[in-house]
Design an enzyme around this catalytic site. Structure first.
Site, PDB file in Angstrom:
ATOM      1  NE  ARG A  52       3.664  16.743 -29.329  1.00 23.93           N
ATOM      2  CZ  ARG A  52       3.806  15.951 -30.397  1.00 23.93           C
ATOM      3  NH1 ARG A  52       4.365  16.416 -31.472  1.00 23.93           N
ATOM      4  NH2 ARG A  52       3.373  14.704 -30.386  1.00 23.93           N
ATOM      5  CB  THR A  53       5.229  15.954 -22.552  1.00 25.69           C
ATOM      6  OG1 THR A  53       4.034  16.352 -23.207  1.00 25.69           O
ATOM      7  CG2 THR A  53       5.195  16.409 -21.105  1.00 25.69           C
ATOM      8  CE  LYS A  81      13.257  -6.847 -11.792  1.00 29.51           C
ATOM      9  NZ  LYS A  81      14.303  -6.104 -11.069  1.00 29.51           N
ATOM     10  NE  ARG A 102       2.390  12.279 -21.110  1.00 29.87           N
ATOM     11  CZ  ARG A 102       2.282  12.836 -22.315  1.00 29.87           C
ATOM     12  NH1 ARG A 102       2.313  12.089 -23.395  1.00 29.87           N
ATOM     13  NH2 ARG A 102       2.147  14.141 -22.446  1.00 29.87           N
ATOM     14  CG  HIS A 130      -0.738  17.535 -20.451  1.00 27.41           C
ATOM     15  ND1 HIS A 130       0.519  17.817 -19.952  1.00 27.41           N
ATOM     16  CD2 HIS A 130      -0.525  17.003 -21.699  1.00 27.41           C
ATOM     17  CE1 HIS A 130       1.434  17.469 -20.848  1.00 27.41           C
ATOM     18  NE2 HIS A 130       0.823  16.981 -21.916  1.00 27.41           N
TER      19      HIS A 130
HETATM   20  N1   CP Z   1       1.131  17.521 -26.224  1.00 25.95           N
HETATM   21  C1   CP Z   1       1.642  16.365 -25.756  1.00 25.95           C
HETATM   22  O1   CP Z   1       1.420  16.002 -24.586  1.00 25.95           O
HETATM   23  O2   CP Z   1       2.380  15.671 -26.667  1.00 25.95           O
HETATM   24  P1   CP Z   1       3.149  14.318 -26.359  1.00 25.95           P
HETATM   25  O3   CP Z   1       2.096  13.274 -26.021  1.00 25.95           O
HETATM   26  O4   CP Z   1       3.921  14.003 -27.582  1.00 25.95           O
HETATM   27  O5   CP Z   1       4.011  14.548 -25.159  1.00 25.95           O
END
Ligand code: CP
Length: 359
Positions: A52-53, A81, A102, A130
């Site tokens: 999703r993100t 590396k 992320r 998040h």
């Molecule tokens: N909600 C969320 O962070 O989903 P993903 O890990 O699929 O990005």
């Protein structure tokens, strides 16, 4: 230019600005919208899996005419590396107008802000925060419940490692939320988060089951028990089946307008027989990631001018090599950081991962 690293850095005014901008962008003609970020480059670097993100950031960028670079598999980057995250980020910022990252390490996003010179959006850093998820969660709460103020929200599942729970709880401090943390004891909400809620005089309760509060709550916020965050797999095995809600557990037992949210992915905690009920809002919630992330990209780059002031910093930053962060998963143990400490009236906290030092 502005960064989105931790939800608690944002003022309430700024949060509302993101939600209003998202709504406006969602209703903008698609041809007009494609001109908004024409010629800009978003680089997304994902060191952890995501559906999703990552895809909603990509969709948000494309819908505004922004191009995308990046990787979702660090095994194909020069990290393999031996290149540090620091050097990777310096290089990426030279190629980008904005970075979306992320990372599996707590505090990696705050570190990214320190070493880059372009805006950074935290797309999830370990079990820390998040914020883009929180903004889309707030967008969903406002759309579905009519308001975010004074809502009773039960977080069910993994409240210890759940970064979506941590970020949303911090945001709800600003909206007078009444919060319930429903988890087995070994994955209960950490004290350093509760300390912040105490400071803001927010009402909360820790519970092991949700049944007693189901009739009172406005939102049941389910979360996955995250196998990947456990150091000891035996601990995971003990709690992995703690929750599995289905239609029979909900219907006739909750408020008529209660909603069920989940950041997704789900495993077994929500039975699919709930998906076509009026309560289920988790797929709408995921869809709301696109307008919310469009707003974040446009406001972070300054393409849409932000009029909202950022919250004033409530801590003093000191660099102290003696005060080592006791969180073994903090970026201070993996990268050459300045070992900064955020000194607050109610304790000393790691500047990067937010854990209380020594606790
Ligand atoms: N909600 C969320 O962070 O989903 P993903 O890990 O699929 O990005």
């Amino acid at each position: 230019m502005k960064n989105f690293i931790s939800i608690k850095e944002l003022s309430k005014e700024e949060i509302i600005e993101v939600l209003d901008t998202a709504k406006k962008l969602d209703n903008t003609d698609s041809d007009e919208r494609r001109k908004i970020m024409d010629g800009k480059i978003m680089t997304s670097i994902f060191f952890e899996p995501s559906t999703r993100t990552r895809l909603s950031f990509t969709s948000a960028a494309y819908r505004m005419g922004c191009k995308e670079l990046g990787f979702d598999n660090p095994d194909k980057s020069s990290i393999m590396k031996g290149e540090s995250l620091r050097d990777t980020l310096i290089m990426v910022s030279a190629y980008s107008d904005i970075i979306v990252m992320r990372h599996n390490i707590d505090g990696a996003a705050k570190f990214a802000e320190e070493v880059t010179n372009c805006p950074v959006i935290n797309a999830g850093d370990g079990s820390n925060e998040h914020p883009s998820q929180t903004l889309l969660d707030l967008y969903t709460l406002r759309d579905e419940l009519g308001s975010i103020e004074n809502k009773k929200i039960a977080f069910v599942g993994d409240t210890k490692y759940g970064r979506t729970v941590h970020s949303l709880s911090k945001a709800l401090k600003m909206f007078n939320g009444e919060l319930y943390f429903v988890s087995p004891d070994i994955i209960q909400i950490p004290d350093y988060i509760l300390k912040e809620l105490d400071q803001a005089k927010i009402k909360y309760k820790k519970l092991n089951s949700y049944e007693e509060i189901l009739k009172d709550i406005d939102c049941l916020y389910m979360t996955r028990i995250q196998k990947e965050r456990f150091d000891n797999i035996n601990e995971y095995e003990k709690v992995k089946n703690a929750f599995n809600i289905s239609r029979k557990d909900i219907e006739g037992k909750c408020k008529d307008n209660m909603i069920i949210m989940h950041p997704l992915p789900r495993v077994d905690e929500i039975n699919i027989d709930l998906d076509d009920t009026k309560y289920a809002k988790y797929f709408v919630q995921a869809r709301n990631g696109v307008p919310t992330r469009m707003a974040m990209l446009a406001l972070a780059t300054g393409i849409i001018e932000s009029k909202a002031k950022r919250k004033e910093i409530d801590y003093e930053v000191v660099e102290n090599k003696e005060m080592v962060c006791t969180n073994g998963k903090c970026v201070t143990h993996f990268e050459q950081t300045k070992n900064k400490v955020a000194k607050r009236s109610y304790g000393d906290f790691c500047y990067y991962c937010n854990r209380e030092i020594g606790k």
